[in-house]
Design a protein around this motif. Structure first.
Motif, PDB file in Angstrom:
ATOM      1  N   THR A  76      -0.563   3.236  -4.872  1.00 24.53           N
ATOM      2  CA  THR A  76       0.579   2.945  -4.012  1.00 24.53           C
ATOM      3  C   THR A  76       1.568   4.106  -4.066  1.00 24.53           C
ATOM      4  OG1 THR A  76       0.339   0.583  -4.377  1.00 24.53           O
ATOM      5  CG2 THR A  76       2.464   1.338  -3.553  1.00 24.53           C
ATOM      6  N   CYS A  77       1.911   4.637  -2.906  1.00 16.04           N
ATOM      7  CA  CYS A  77       2.792   5.802  -2.865  1.00 16.04           C
ATOM      8  C   CYS A  77       4.175   5.403  -2.361  1.00 16.04           C
ATOM      9  CB  CYS A  77       2.203   6.902  -1.988  1.00 16.04           C
ATOM     10  SG  CYS A  77       1.891   6.414  -0.279  1.00 16.04           S
ATOM     11  N   ILE A  78       5.161   6.212  -2.717  1.00 19.24           N
ATOM     12  CA  ILE A  78       6.541   5.993  -2.309  1.00 19.24           C
ATOM     13  C   ILE A  78       6.961   7.130  -1.382  1.00 19.24           C
ATOM     14  CG2 ILE A  78       8.930   5.746  -3.096  1.00 19.24           C
ATOM     15  CD1 ILE A  78       7.846   4.752  -5.770  1.00 19.24           C
ATOM     16  N   VAL A  79       7.491   6.764  -0.220  1.00 15.29           N
ATOM     17  CA  VAL A  79       7.898   7.763   0.768  1.00 15.29           C
ATOM     18  C   VAL A  79       9.374   7.559   1.095  1.00 15.29           C
ATOM     19  CG1 VAL A  79       7.495   8.707   3.073  1.00 15.29           C
ATOM     20  CG2 VAL A  79       5.574   7.765   1.756  1.00 15.29           C
ATOM     21  N   LYS A  80      10.155   8.630   1.018  1.00 20.51           N
ATOM     22  CA  LYS A  80      11.577   8.570   1.374  1.00 20.51           C
ATOM     23  C   LYS A  80      11.737   8.755   2.874  1.00 20.51           C
ATOM     24  CE  LYS A  80      13.438  11.770  -1.194  1.00 20.51           C
ATOM     25  NZ  LYS A  80      14.511  12.604  -1.819  1.00 20.51           N
ATOM     26  N   VAL A  81      12.497   7.858   3.491  1.00 19.35           N
ATOM     27  CA  VAL A  81      12.766   7.979   4.922  1.00 19.35           C
ATOM     28  C   VAL A  81      14.227   7.637   5.201  1.00 19.35           C
ATOM     29  CG1 VAL A  81      10.404   7.416   5.609  1.00 19.35           C
ATOM     30  CG2 VAL A  81      12.086   5.598   5.420  1.00 19.35           C
ATOM     31  N   ASP A 130      23.573   7.344  -1.551  1.00 20.47           N
ATOM     32  CA  ASP A 130      23.596   7.595  -2.989  1.00 20.47           C
ATOM     33  C   ASP A 130      22.686   6.595  -3.700  1.00 20.47           C
ATOM     34  OD1 ASP A 130      25.455   9.603  -2.601  1.00 20.47           O
ATOM     35  OD2 ASP A 130      27.195   8.301  -2.970  1.00 20.47           O
ATOM     36  N   GLY A 131      22.095   7.044  -4.776  1.00 19.80           N
ATOM     37  CA  GLY A 131      21.279   6.155  -5.599  1.00 19.80           C
ATOM     38  C   GLY A 131      19.817   6.114  -5.211  1.00 19.80           C
ATOM     39  N   VAL A 132      19.403   6.942  -4.246  1.00 18.66           N
ATOM     40  CA  VAL A 132      18.019   6.879  -3.804  1.00 18.66           C
ATOM     41  C   VAL A 132      17.054   7.287  -4.907  1.00 18.66           C
ATOM     42  CG1 VAL A 132      18.090   9.216  -2.830  1.00 18.66           C
ATOM     43  CG2 VAL A 132      16.405   7.549  -1.995  1.00 18.66           C
ATOM     44  N   ASN A 133      17.427   8.292  -5.705  1.00 20.32           N
ATOM     45  CA  ASN A 133      16.526   8.743  -6.773  1.00 20.32           C
ATOM     46  C   ASN A 133      16.372   7.684  -7.858  1.00 20.32           C
ATOM     47  OD1 ASN A 133      16.029  11.239  -5.552  1.00 20.32           O
ATOM     48  ND2 ASN A 133      17.820  12.186  -6.514  1.00 20.32           N
ATOM     49  N   GLN A 134      17.465   6.971  -8.155  1.00 20.12           N
ATOM     50  CA  GLN A 134      17.376   5.897  -9.138  1.00 20.12           C
ATOM     51  C   GLN A 134      16.487   4.768  -8.627  1.00 20.12           C
ATOM     52  OE1 GLN A 134      20.024   7.572  -8.174  1.00 20.12           O
ATOM     53  NE2 GLN A 134      21.748   7.470  -9.625  1.00 20.12           N
ATOM     54  N   THR A 135      16.589   4.471  -7.344  1.00 15.66           N
ATOM     55  CA  THR A 135      15.749   3.432  -6.754  1.00 15.66           C
ATOM     56  C   THR A 135      14.281   3.813  -6.829  1.00 15.66           C
ATOM     57  OG1 THR A 135      17.495   2.706  -5.244  1.00 15.66           O
ATOM     58  CG2 THR A 135      15.223   2.181  -4.618  1.00 15.66           C
ATOM     59  N   ILE A 136      13.987   5.057  -6.482  1.00 16.20           N
ATOM     60  CA  ILE A 136      12.593   5.523  -6.535  1.00 16.20           C
ATOM     61  C   ILE A 136      12.075   5.482  -7.960  1.00 16.20           C
ATOM     62  CG2 ILE A 136      11.116   7.550  -6.234  1.00 16.20           C
ATOM     63  CD1 ILE A 136      12.780   8.265  -3.789  1.00 16.20           C
ATOM     64  N   SER A 137      12.900   5.867  -8.911  1.00 13.78           N
ATOM     65  CA  SER A 137      12.495   5.841 -10.313  1.00 13.78           C
ATOM     66  C   SER A 137      12.183   4.419 -10.780  1.00 13.78           C
ATOM     67  CB  SER A 137      13.602   6.448 -11.183  1.00 13.78           C
ATOM     68  OG  SER A 137      13.252   6.399 -12.550  1.00 13.78           O
ATOM     69  N   LYS A 186      16.354   9.777  11.629  1.00 14.17           N
ATOM     70  CA  LYS A 186      15.062  10.283  12.109  1.00 14.17           C
ATOM     71  C   LYS A 186      14.467  11.311  11.140  1.00 14.17           C
ATOM     72  CE  LYS A 186      16.560   9.602  16.914  1.00 14.17           C
ATOM     73  NZ  LYS A 186      16.055   8.233  16.956  1.00 14.17           N
ATOM     74  N   GLU A 187      14.504  10.983   9.856  1.00  8.50           N
ATOM     75  CA  GLU A 187      13.976  11.878   8.825  1.00  8.50           C
ATOM     76  C   GLU A 187      12.911  11.165   7.993  1.00  8.50           C
ATOM     77  OE1 GLU A 187      17.367  12.952   6.538  1.00  8.50           O
ATOM     78  OE2 GLU A 187      18.236  14.246   8.078  1.00  8.50           O
ATOM     79  N   GLY A 188      11.805  11.865   7.749  1.00 10.71           N
ATOM     80  CA  GLY A 188      10.782  11.367   6.841  1.00 10.71           C
ATOM     81  C   GLY A 188       9.771  10.412   7.459  1.00 10.71           C
ATOM     82  N   VAL A 189       9.958  10.016   8.708  1.00 14.05           N
ATOM     83  CA  VAL A 189       9.039   9.049   9.312  1.00 14.05           C
ATOM     84  C   VAL A 189       7.674   9.683   9.552  1.00 14.05           C
ATOM     85  CG1 VAL A 189       8.647   7.513  11.268  1.00 14.05           C
ATOM     86  CG2 VAL A 189      10.939   7.767  10.325  1.00 14.05           C
ATOM     87  N   ASP A 237       0.845  -1.193   0.000  1.00 16.83           N
ATOM     88  CA  ASP A 237       0.000   0.000   0.000  1.00 16.83           C
ATOM     89  C   ASP A 237       0.881   1.243   0.000  1.00 16.83           C
ATOM     90  OD1 ASP A 237      -2.571  -1.365   0.237  1.00 16.83           O
ATOM     91  OD2 ASP A 237      -1.910  -1.903   2.247  1.00 16.83           O
ATOM     92  N   ILE A 238       2.026   1.113   0.671  1.00 16.76           N
ATOM     93  CA  ILE A 238       3.012   2.188   0.740  1.00 16.76           C
ATOM     94  C   ILE A 238       4.393   1.567   0.601  1.00 16.76           C
ATOM     95  CG2 ILE A 238       3.988   4.042   2.176  1.00 16.76           C
ATOM     96  CD1 ILE A 238       1.268   4.034   3.709  1.00 16.76           C
ATOM     97  N   ILE A 239       5.255   2.196  -0.164  1.00 18.57           N
ATOM     98  CA  ILE A 239       6.653   1.764  -0.255  1.00 18.57           C
ATOM     99  C   ILE A 239       7.502   2.794   0.477  1.00 18.57           C
ATOM    100  CG2 ILE A 239       8.603   1.268  -1.779  1.00 18.57           C
ATOM    101  CD1 ILE A 239       6.594   0.491  -3.928  1.00 18.57           C
ATOM    102  N   ALA A 240       8.238   2.340   1.465  1.00 21.81           N
ATOM    103  CA  ALA A 240       9.144   3.219   2.203  1.00 21.81           C
ATOM    104  C   ALA A 240      10.561   2.958   1.713  1.00 21.81           C
ATOM    105  CB  ALA A 240       9.041   2.960   3.695  1.00 21.81           C
ATOM    106  N   VAL A 241      11.158   3.938   1.085  1.00 20.04           N
ATOM    107  CA  VAL A 241      12.554   3.818   0.656  1.00 20.04           C
ATOM    108  C   VAL A 241      13.402   4.318   1.813  1.00 20.04           C
ATOM    109  CG1 VAL A 241      14.293   4.475  -1.034  1.00 20.04           C
ATOM    110  CG2 VAL A 241      11.931   4.106  -1.764  1.00 20.04           C
ATOM    111  N   ASN A 242      13.919   3.376   2.587  1.00 22.88           N
ATOM    112  CA  ASN A 242      14.706   3.711   3.766  1.00 22.88           C
ATOM    113  C   ASN A 242      16.161   3.973   3.368  1.00 22.88           C
ATOM    114  OD1 ASN A 242      15.201   4.136   6.493  1.00 22.88           O
ATOM    115  ND2 ASN A 242      15.503   1.970   6.946  1.00 22.88           N
TER     116      ASN A 242
END
Length: 330
Positions: free
Chosen positions: A237-242, A191-198, A247-250, A181-186
């Motif tokens: 389904t949404c993607i949230v960066k954390v 590095d590489g977080v934007n590529q993972t989200i894409s 302790k950021e994005g939670v 329902d939600i994807i949390a990119v922890n």
């Protein structure tokens, strides 16, 4: 809200439930009418994505909300092949929560159960629900494809990914994104977080969202619930960066959970999922009871003879299973 049981009594009851001790079923039956009030959140994903750290931080942020909800965490660990006990010890990794009396943490051994969920997890959730916990977070083993069973217990399922490990590709292959329902990119500070989200977004774009899909299963017929009205919009389904460690994005993740819970209520999807869980729960228990009854009726010698015939390829496994079932004389 205060707990209806002391921590010691709660821990003892959960142990009785896990071990199927005498009287445990009577206790579960007595408290069942008081269940169905808690928000149940499933957190799953591949090992190494930081699930335990994220769950710990989620609990901490929840406790900081104005209503100070009571939070329970059920961490399903792999089992020791020798003792059958949990071996990862999530309670050690979540020691930062130890001083908060509003947080209860329980590690459970999967004991070989498929789907990353111990067979008693649903009952343990009921115990915690009836005991007054507002939020119940289930963290699963992280075994990959078999993690989908969390979707049959939780109202909201969070799949945790992390950048730089290629996990998003494995997640697509395993079909684990279908339950998200939600994807949390922890570990979003890496590095590489934007590529993972894409990559994850591209995978989500392949299959348009639809009602009920990842909570359906073969077996019992679908629950008797009307489909949402034509003007209802399916959950995207949404993607949230954390970055749980930083302790950021939670807070944003908890906001997304709130939005999903509101959607479940407004669309009717929540009632469908509840009944789907009831169906799968009863089906699993019926299967266990039938197997136990059949094994009690069938002598050990007869059962070993059936297994020998299958081993020698003189009997197909399906025919062997039917022979065991026939012993019940239904």
């Amino acid at each position: 809200m205060s707990l209806t049981l002391s921590r010691r009594d709660l821990a003892r009851l959960i142990t009785r439930v896990e071990n199927s001790e005498r009287g445990a079923q009577d206790a579960l039956s007595a408290l069942y009418a008081d269940t169905g009030r808690a928000r149940v959140i499933g957190v799953t994903g591949a090992p190494g994505t930081g699930k335990s750290t994220l769950v710990s931080e989620m609990a901490r942020v929840y406790r900081q909300r104005p209503d100070h909800p009571l939070v329970a965490i059920v961490a399903v660990d792999p089992s020791s092949p020798f003792s059958g006990g949990a071996i990862l010890g999530d309670r050690i990794r979540m020691r930062d929560l130890a001083g908060d009396s509003g947080v209860f943490i329980r590690s459970m051994a999967s004991r070989g159960a498929l789907g990353g969920i111990a067979t008693a997890t649903s009952d343990v959730v009921d115990v915690l629900d009836a005991s007054g916990f507002d939020i119940i977070i289930i963290e699963t083993v992280g075994a990959g494809q078999l993690e989908v069973d969390v979707a049959r217990i939780a109202q909201t399922v969070i799949v945790v990914e992390s950048p730089g490990a290629g996990d998003e590709v494995q997640a697509v292959k395993a079909g684990i994104l279908e339950i998200a329902d939600i994807i949390a990119v922890n570990k979003a500070d890496r590095d590489g977080v934007n590529q993972t989200i894409s990559a994850l977004q591209s995978a989500l774009d392949i299959a348009p969202p639809s009602f009920h899909t990842h909570h359906q299963r073969p077996g019992l017929p679908p629950p008797p619930v009307h489909q949402p009205s034509g003007d209802a919009v399916a959950w995207q389904t949404c993607i949230v960066k954390v970055s749980a460690l930083n302790k950021e994005g939670v807070g944003d993740l908890l906001d997304a959970i709130d939005q999903h819970q509101a959607y479940l209520h407004a669309s009717g999807e929540g009632e469908y999922r509840r009944l789907q869980h009831v169906h799968s729960n009863v089906e699993a228990r019926l299967r266990d009871l039938l197997l136990r009854a059949a094994m009690q009726r069938l002598s050990r010698a007869d059962f070993e003879a059936i297994l020998s015939a299958v081993s020698q390829r003189n009997l197909h496994p399906a025919v062997a299973a039917q022979k065991v079932l026939d012993s019940l004389q239904l």
